[in-house]
Design an enzyme around this catalytic site. Structure first.
Site, PDB file in Angstrom:
ATOM      1  N   SER A 118       0.811  -1.211   0.000  1.00 45.29           N
ATOM      2  CA  SER A 118       0.000   0.000   0.000  1.00 45.29           C
ATOM      3  C   SER A 118       0.845   1.263   0.000  1.00 45.29           C
ATOM      4  O   SER A 118       0.307   2.360  -0.118  1.00 45.29           O
ATOM      5  CB  SER A 118      -0.938   0.007   1.217  1.00 45.29           C
ATOM      6  OG  SER A 118      -0.205  -0.184   2.409  1.00 45.29           O
ATOM      7  N   HIS A 139      -2.226  -3.015  -6.122  1.00 47.24           N
ATOM      8  CA  HIS A 139      -2.738  -2.650  -4.806  1.00 47.24           C
ATOM      9  C   HIS A 139      -4.262  -2.737  -4.789  1.00 47.24           C
ATOM     10  O   HIS A 139      -4.958  -1.856  -5.287  1.00 47.24           O
ATOM     11  CB  HIS A 139      -2.272  -1.233  -4.448  1.00 47.24           C
ATOM     12  CG  HIS A 139      -2.753  -0.760  -3.115  1.00 47.24           C
ATOM     13  ND1 HIS A 139      -2.948   0.565  -2.827  1.00 47.24           N
ATOM     14  CD2 HIS A 139      -3.085  -1.448  -1.991  1.00 47.24           C
ATOM     15  CE1 HIS A 139      -3.382   0.685  -1.586  1.00 47.24           C
ATOM     16  NE2 HIS A 139      -3.476  -0.520  -1.066  1.00 47.24           N
ATOM     17  N   GLU A 151      -4.989  -0.165  -7.720  1.00 48.60           N
ATOM     18  CA  GLU A 151      -3.901   0.707  -8.156  1.00 48.60           C
ATOM     19  C   GLU A 151      -2.829  -0.165  -8.807  1.00 48.60           C
ATOM     20  O   GLU A 151      -2.290  -1.070  -8.169  1.00 48.60           O
ATOM     21  CB  GLU A 151      -3.280   1.442  -6.966  1.00 48.60           C
ATOM     22  CG  GLU A 151      -4.021   2.666  -6.511  1.00 48.60           C
ATOM     23  CD  GLU A 151      -3.241   3.448  -5.461  1.00 48.60           C
ATOM     24  OE1 GLU A 151      -3.044   4.652  -5.645  1.00 48.60           O
ATOM     25  OE2 GLU A 151      -2.825   2.843  -4.455  1.00 48.60           O
ATOM     26  N   ASN A 189      -3.071   6.201  -0.675  1.00 46.13           N
ATOM     27  CA  ASN A 189      -2.613   6.462   0.686  1.00 46.13           C
ATOM     28  C   ASN A 189      -1.892   7.790   0.843  1.00 46.13           C
ATOM     29  O   ASN A 189      -1.813   8.321   1.952  1.00 46.13           O
ATOM     30  CB  ASN A 189      -1.741   5.307   1.173  1.00 46.13           C
ATOM     31  CG  ASN A 189      -2.589   4.131   1.597  1.00 46.13           C
ATOM     32  OD1 ASN A 189      -3.551   4.281   2.333  1.00 46.13           O
ATOM     33  ND2 ASN A 189      -2.249   2.943   1.111  1.00 46.13           N
TER      34      ASN A 189
END
Length: 281
Positions: A118, A139, A151, A189
């Site tokens: 992540s 991800h 992702e 993130n």
């Protein structure tokens, strides 16, 4: 690509295995602990039951999906025939680099190696292998069977062919892939964790209590879940780790983890998985 190996049978790993098997792929689920694999299969079976109740899959589909998943405690045996390996081990750079070094030795030369990280650099992970052009980030979001986003992260040396194959594969899983480049936190993130960190600072500084902060974000910003409850579900240790990656990667004090978050993790208050975080479970 038909044969998929998933490394790690925790929350993300079993979700990734579930989705690949649901969409007709043969899955080898790998973990060093037999008990973790047994628990993982039970979790997948329970989640399939939920999908049956919601009418997403038919009753007859459950056994077919489960039959496509084999389990392995030996990494070499679990990946020797893989077209794609998706690593979903703990969010620790050294662990991942060591694992990818092993995967590079055990897997066929054409195998694509993907990480579900992540926040950790795909470029650094790929540098542990002799095939950096075939290393990519994949991800998934939690819970994997429900969340549409993937992702797809390009490392510095990831080839266009590798990226395109993973983008196409993600669409086969009925996901929506988004291609991003390899910088700390990627997109999800890099935006989410500073928001969670700021929510924790609001508690730390006595601006409001936990429920008030979450209520403001749910009712005022239309978030389905408040940032503090979301942090509990992600895992406060994971949140801390990602913020540390952002802080170290950019050297910007705005990414520095709130001291309250660091203290909670040190005290073992990790959120839902430990039974106590900002909320009690």
């Amino acid at each position: 690509m038909q044969r998929i190996s998933v490394i790690g049978s925790g929350t993300m790993g079993n979700g990734i295995a579930h989705v690949f098997a649901q969409y007709g792929f043969d899955v080898a689920l790998v973990d060093i602990r037999e008990t973790a694999l047994t628990q993982s299969l039970e979790t997948i079976a329970n989640n399939l039951d939920r999908q049956i109740k919601k009418g997403i899959i038919a009753i007859a589909d459950k056994e077919n999906i489960l039959s496509r998943i084999t389990t392995h405690t030996d990494v070499g045996a679990g990946v020797h025939a893989a077209d794609l390996v998706v690593e979903a081990a703990t969010e620790n750079e050294q662990v991942k680099r060591s694992l990818f070094e092993q995967l590079d030795k055990y897997c066929p030369k054409q195998t694509i190696l993907a990480s579900n990280t992540s926040s950790i650099s795909i470029t650094k992970i790929a540098a542990a292998t002799q095939r950096p052009d075939r290393v990519v980030g994949m991800h998934f979001m939690n819970p994997v069977p429900l969340m549409k986003l993937v992702e797809v992260i390009n490392g510095y040396s990831t080839s266009a062919d590798t990226t395109n194959k993973v983008l196409a594969l993600s669409k086969q899983l009925d996901k929506v892939p988004v291609k991003v480049n390899d910088y700390p936190g990627f997109v999800a993130n890099r935006i989410l964790m500073p928001m969670i960190n700021e929510a924790i600072y609001a508690i730390y500084e006595g601006i409001a209590d936990v429920e008030a902060v979450d209520t403001v974000m749910k009712l005022g910003m239309a978030h389905p879940m408040g940032p503090l409850q979301l942090a509990d579900f992600i895992g406060l240790d994971v949140c801390l780790s990602i913020l540390q990656v952002l802080h170290n990667g950019f050297g910007n004090p705005k990414y520095a983890p709130c001291p309250l978050l660091a203290n909670m993790v040190a005290a073992g208050k990790l959120g839902k998985k430990s039974g106590q975080g900002f909320y009690t479970y």
